[in-house]
Write a protein that holds these residues in place. Structure first.
Motif, PDB file in Angstrom:
ATOM      1  N   LEU A 137      70.827 -30.258 -19.430  1.00 38.09           N
ATOM      2  CA  LEU A 137      70.188 -29.127 -20.081  1.00 38.09           C
ATOM      3  C   LEU A 137      70.111 -27.906 -19.162  1.00 38.09           C
ATOM      4  O   LEU A 137      70.319 -26.759 -19.595  1.00 38.09           O
ATOM      5  CB  LEU A 137      68.783 -29.518 -20.551  1.00 38.09           C
ATOM      6  N   VAL A 138      69.813 -28.127 -17.879  1.00 32.41           N
ATOM      7  CA  VAL A 138      69.717 -27.018 -16.924  1.00 32.41           C
ATOM      8  C   VAL A 138      71.069 -26.327 -16.767  1.00 32.41           C
ATOM      9  O   VAL A 138      71.176 -25.093 -16.799  1.00 32.41           O
ATOM     10  CB  VAL A 138      69.191 -27.526 -15.565  1.00 32.41           C
TER      11      VAL A 138
ATOM     12  N   LYS B 262      73.114 -18.477 -20.206  1.00 27.49           N
ATOM     13  CA  LYS B 262      72.534 -17.252 -19.649  1.00 27.49           C
ATOM     14  C   LYS B 262      73.622 -16.329 -19.097  1.00 27.49           C
ATOM     15  O   LYS B 262      73.637 -15.125 -19.376  1.00 27.49           O
ATOM     16  CB  LYS B 262      71.543 -17.608 -18.543  1.00 27.49           C
ATOM     17  N   VAL B 263      74.532 -16.887 -18.309  1.00 28.07           N
ATOM     18  CA  VAL B 263      75.609 -16.075 -17.741  1.00 28.07           C
ATOM     19  C   VAL B 263      76.502 -15.514 -18.845  1.00 28.07           C
ATOM     20  O   VAL B 263      76.933 -14.356 -18.807  1.00 28.07           O
ATOM     21  CB  VAL B 263      76.426 -16.909 -16.736  1.00 28.07           C
ATOM     22  N   GLY B 264      76.795 -16.330 -19.857  1.00 29.54           N
ATOM     23  CA  GLY B 264      77.622 -15.860 -20.963  1.00 29.54           C
ATOM     24  C   GLY B 264      76.982 -14.710 -21.719  1.00 29.54           C
ATOM     25  O   GLY B 264      77.661 -13.737 -22.078  1.00 29.54           O
ATOM     26  N   ILE B 265      75.673 -14.793 -21.963  1.00 31.91           N
ATOM     27  CA  ILE B 265      74.963 -13.713 -22.659  1.00 31.91           C
ATOM     28  C   ILE B 265      74.967 -12.432 -21.823  1.00 31.91           C
ATOM     29  O   ILE B 265      75.179 -11.330 -22.350  1.00 31.91           O
ATOM     30  CB  ILE B 265      73.525 -14.150 -22.987  1.00 31.91           C
ATOM     31  N   GLU B 266      74.760 -12.551 -20.508  1.00 35.00           N
ATOM     32  CA  GLU B 266      74.753 -11.363 -19.644  1.00 35.00           C
ATOM     33  C   GLU B 266      76.114 -10.681 -19.631  1.00 35.00           C
ATOM     34  O   GLU B 266      76.208  -9.453 -19.710  1.00 35.00           O
ATOM     35  CB  GLU B 266      74.344 -11.756 -18.224  1.00 35.00           C
ATOM     36  N   ILE B 267      77.195 -11.459 -19.548  1.00 35.23           N
ATOM     37  CA  ILE B 267      78.532 -10.882 -19.545  1.00 35.23           C
ATOM     38  C   ILE B 267      78.843 -10.223 -20.889  1.00 35.23           C
ATOM     39  O   ILE B 267      79.392  -9.119 -20.950  1.00 35.23           O
ATOM     40  CB  ILE B 267      79.576 -11.962 -19.212  1.00 35.23           C
TER      41      ILE B 267
END
Length: 214
Positions: A38-39, A46-51
């Motif tokens: 899960l982590v 999170k990284v995908g959303i930021e990019i």
């Protein structure tokens, strides 16, 4: 030392026996496996959303900090040779800022000097902020930056030829050494350097040439 070596061998044998299980189960904590999964998944999301968000802002020309925009515009306005700055815009691109503007220069400025003024503006903005990666400067001589529609239907060479023929018809004119044409405020302005006889009065000759165009 013998005890440490023995302990290492025991752990190795224990992990080999559990080779079909995951690391958490091998250590005796099977609940760690789903938690770690899960982590890792959360970090990937999170990284995908930021990019994706950064790319979306770039593609849609996101509105930048107005204070930074005004500061860079003010810096461009104080560059020597710049009379005013119009249509100043900034957008993020590739982690940097791209600036685009229209700069009004003196109408009598030559094309080469206008290019130097644009280069000075470009250098000033890049020195002002390390975030600036590209600067596009368009120089205009008119007060209205939107006055870029062609009004004169003839080429510059045709206009120069017509002006030259009128000047050469003036008595005493031996030739035209230099000519510069300007189109400002809806009218054509010509700067002409003529060659005349050394015995003629220069003032009267220039006056007679100017009267031909009134």
């Amino acid at each position: 030392v013998c005890v440490c070596v023995l302990n290492v061998k025991c752990v190795s044998v224990f992990l080999l026996k559990k080779k079909n299980s995951t690391s958490g189960s091998a250590l005796g904590f099977p609940v760690l496996d789903p938690i770690c999964g899960l982590v890792v998944s959360a970090l990937i999301v999170k990284v995908g959303i930021e990019i994706a968000w950064s790319s979306l802002r770039e593609l849609t020309d996101a509105v930048l900090d107005p204070h930074e925009t005004e500061a860079l515009k003010a810096r461009a306005e104080v560059v020597p040779g710049v009379l005013s700055v119009h249509n100043f815009r900034m957008r993020p691109t590739g982690g940097k800022l791209a600036c685009d503007m229209i700069v009004r220069v003196d109408p009598s400025t030559s094309v080469s000097m206008a290019q130097q003024t644009a280069a000075l503006v470009r250098q000033a903005l890049m020195e002002e902020s390390s975030r600036v990666g590209d600067v596009v400067v368009t120089c205009y001589a008119e007060t209205d930056p939107e006055s870029d529609k062609p009004v004169i239907k003839r080429s510059t060479a045709e206009l120069e030829q017509e002006v030259r023929s009128v000047v050469m018809n003036v008595p005493g004119v031996l030739g035209v050494s230099h000519m510069t044409l300007h189109y400002l405020a809806g009218r054509l302005r010509a700067e002409i350097q003529i060659v005349v006889d050394s015995n003629l009065r220069v003032c009267s000759m220039c006056l007679s040439v100017a009267l031909r165009f009134l």
